[in-house]
Design an enzyme around this catalytic site. Structure first.
Site, PDB file in Angstrom:
ATOM      1  N   HIS A  52      70.525  89.164 -14.274  1.00 24.00           N
ATOM      2  CA  HIS A  52      70.440  90.471 -13.613  1.00 24.00           C
ATOM      3  C   HIS A  52      71.511  90.589 -12.525  1.00 24.00           C
ATOM      4  CE1 HIS A  52      68.049  93.867 -11.725  1.00 24.00           C
ATOM      5  NE2 HIS A  52      68.746  93.449 -10.678  1.00 24.00           N
ATOM      6  N   GLU A  53      71.600  89.589 -11.674  1.00 25.58           N
ATOM      7  CA  GLU A  53      72.570  89.646 -10.571  1.00 25.58           C
ATOM      8  C   GLU A  53      73.997  89.580 -11.107  1.00 25.58           C
ATOM      9  OE1 GLU A  53      71.807  90.391  -7.445  1.00 25.58           O
ATOM     10  OE2 GLU A  53      69.695  90.476  -8.033  1.00 25.58           O
ATOM     11  N   HIS A  93      69.989 100.393 -10.466  1.00 22.34           N
ATOM     12  CA  HIS A  93      68.919  99.942 -11.361  1.00 22.34           C
ATOM     13  C   HIS A  93      68.463 101.078 -12.260  1.00 22.34           C
ATOM     14  CE1 HIS A  93      68.439  96.983  -7.976  1.00 22.34           C
ATOM     15  NE2 HIS A  93      68.600  96.214  -9.034  1.00 22.34           N
ATOM     16  N   HIS A 126      75.041  92.914 -12.292  1.00 18.55           N
ATOM     17  CA  HIS A 126      75.444  93.738 -11.144  1.00 18.55           C
ATOM     18  C   HIS A 126      76.889  93.450 -10.754  1.00 18.55           C
ATOM     19  CE1 HIS A 126      71.846  95.800  -9.996  1.00 18.55           C
ATOM     20  NE2 HIS A 126      71.169  94.729  -9.602  1.00 18.55           N
TER      21      HIS A 126
HETATM   22 ZN   LIG Z   1      69.298  94.399  -9.063  1.00 19.35          ZN
END
Ligand SMILES: [Zn+2]
Ligand SMILES: *[C@@H]1O[C@H](CO)[C@@H](O)[C@H](O)[C@H]1NC(C)=O
Ligand SMILES: *[C@@H]1O[C@H](CO)[C@@H](O)[C@H](O)[C@H]1NC(C)=O
Ligand SMILES: *[C@@H]1O[C@H](CO)[C@@H](O)[C@H](O)[C@H]1NC(C)=O
Length: 426
Positions: A275-276, A370, A279
């Site tokens: 997830h990071e 998100h 990003h």
């Molecule tokens: Zn996030």
């Protein structure tokens, strides 16, 4: 159809409910980072220098969200012909990781745990995303505004935009709170005369990192953020981009306590790291408007022009990403041809009351990094991840990464990937 429940108590309940699972604080973290992009003339690769010249084209008129359906203003571009070419020079992204000295030392067991999670994360992400490889070693840039006290600003001078006088108190470059090793950085020089090529070396060029398209610093820490939010596992930011806007380096802070045996959960850790990483690779509100349009504006297999603005409010006031793959993915997901179906971002709460009382994850412009969990529940890019078995690297998320224009995504992997069932975690 995707309106937020207007009833305040429901809204509060749902915010509270999400935050107990540990909401991602990426936007807040990224906002605190100054991102360095090479100044013209010091691009990290020759390839990028060439494609960068495309940036002199007018960025085309922005017809807002639906530009691709009316992309006729870009006649000098040939979408059908170039679409196939676009993917041919892409290869799986090579992500290098680096643990800086300032990381807290780990026991061997904890270190093995982390290594295993990182290796798996990198393997999964590079299996999903391809990129145009950087030829030669990756070198990060020094921030001219930091190392330089005076920059030549006369556009007709030979040393335009170069440093005229060094900043004697210049120390280093950082990425989040990691000090970037000199070995990872380009050198820099000072030109004492606006037109003379004679320069004095101020910092020596490092060796850079071979076989690397993205450098991820892993900072293991007991940071303030880690201790104030006990469920916090990791957070991240990117800190360098290439001239096309593609992130080249970032830092993920991994909260030390989460690596201890009693707490550690491998699958959760891998999912949070993916997830990071998504990003810092581009799924970031600070990068949305630097995404490149490779559907309509790719020229001769080289650069893609900036999309301009890719986010817009729909009729119900919901912020969405309107780019080609994202719209198509959501239309398929919902079996609909509604052109308003952009990728729904977590909504900003328009009543300031809520913003004051809750650190809501959207800035005043209504942008969040998100997906809206009410529509894309289970997506790896919602702000709070649920049980590992319910989290998916979904088609929508890959579509968004593809629409950055920097990557090509392997969609066949998204479809076959079900957490906890596939072979990826075994
Ligand atoms: Zn996030
Ligand atoms: C800018 O540089 C050019 C070339 O060196 C020079 O002829 C010109 O006078 C300079 N202009 C200013 C405003 O300094
Ligand atoms: C999708 O929508 C079409 C037309 O509304 C319908 O005929 C079709 O059965 C739907 N497909 C699915 C998988 O729901
Ligand atoms: C995409 O993933 C599939 C399934 O893992 C694999 O067979 C295929 O070679 C991949 N395609 C590319 C272009 O990497």
């Amino acid at each position: 159809m995707f309106t937020i429940s207007p009833h305040p108590s429901l809204l509060l309940l749902s915010l509270w409910f999400q935050s107990t699972q540990g909401r991602c604080v990426f936007d807040e973290v990224q906002q605190s980072v100054r991102v360095v992009t090479p100044v013209t003339g010091s691009s990290p690769t020759k390839h990028i220098e060439v494609s960068d010249s495309l940036a002199v084209f007018p960025a085309s008129e922005q017809i807002g969200a639906f530009r691709w359906t009316r992309g006729t203003s870009l006649q000098y571009l040939q979408p059908q012909r170039t679409r196939g070419q676009a993917m041919t020079d892409m290869a799986p992204i090579r992500i290098s990781t680096w643990i800086p000295q300032e990381s807290v030392p780990l026991s061997e067991v904890d270190r093995e745990r982390l290594d295993s999670a990182i290796n798996q994360t990198v393997r999964i992400v590079s299996g999903l995303l391809s990129v145009r490889h950087i030829p030669g070693p990756l070198l990060l840039s020094r921030d001219i505004n930091k190392y330089c006290k005076f920059i030549w600003r006369n556009a007709s001078a030979a040393n335009y935009n170069r440093c005229g006088r060094a900043n004697g108190s210049y120390r280093n470059e950082t990425c989040l709170d990691v000090v970037i090793p000199d070995e990872h950085l380009r050198g820099c020089a000072v030109f004492h005369h606006p037109d003379s090529p004679i320069s004095a070396e101020f910092r020596r060029e490092g060796a850079g990192l071979d076989n690397t398209d993205f450098l991820l610093y892993l900072h293991i820490q007991n940071s303030r953020r880690c201790s104030t939010e006990p469920s916090m596992l990791a957070y991240a930011a990117h800190c360098q981009t290439d001239p096309q806007g593609r992130p080249l380096a970032g830092t993920v802070v991994i909260c030390r306590e989460q690596l201890r045996q009693e707490r550690y959960r491998h699958e959760t850790t891998v999912q949070v790291l993916i997830h990071e990483l998504f990003h810092v690779l581009g799924f970031s509100r600070t990068l949305f408007n630097t995404w490149r349009d490779c559907f309509h504006t790719r020229q001769a297999g080289m650069g893609c022009l900036p999309h301009g603005r890719v986010t817009n409010l729909d009729d119900t006031g919901h912020m969405r990403i309107y780019t080609q793959s994202v719209v198509r993915a959501l239309q398929e997901h919902l079996n609909s041809t509604d052109p308003q179906l952009g990728g729904p971002l977590e909504n900003v709460v328009h009543t300031t009351y809520y913003i004051h009382f809750y650190d809501y994850d959207a800035d005043s412009g209504g942008l969040s990094s998100h997906w809206e969990a009410r529509v894309l529940l289970g997506s790896i890019m919602t702000a709070a991840l649920g049980e590992p078995s319910t989290v998916q690297i979904d088609h929508m998320t890959l579509a968004a990464l593809q629409d950055t224009g920097w990557y090509s995504a392997n969609f066949s992997r998204a479809q076959s990937l079900v957490w906890g069932q596939g072979s990826m975690f075994k």
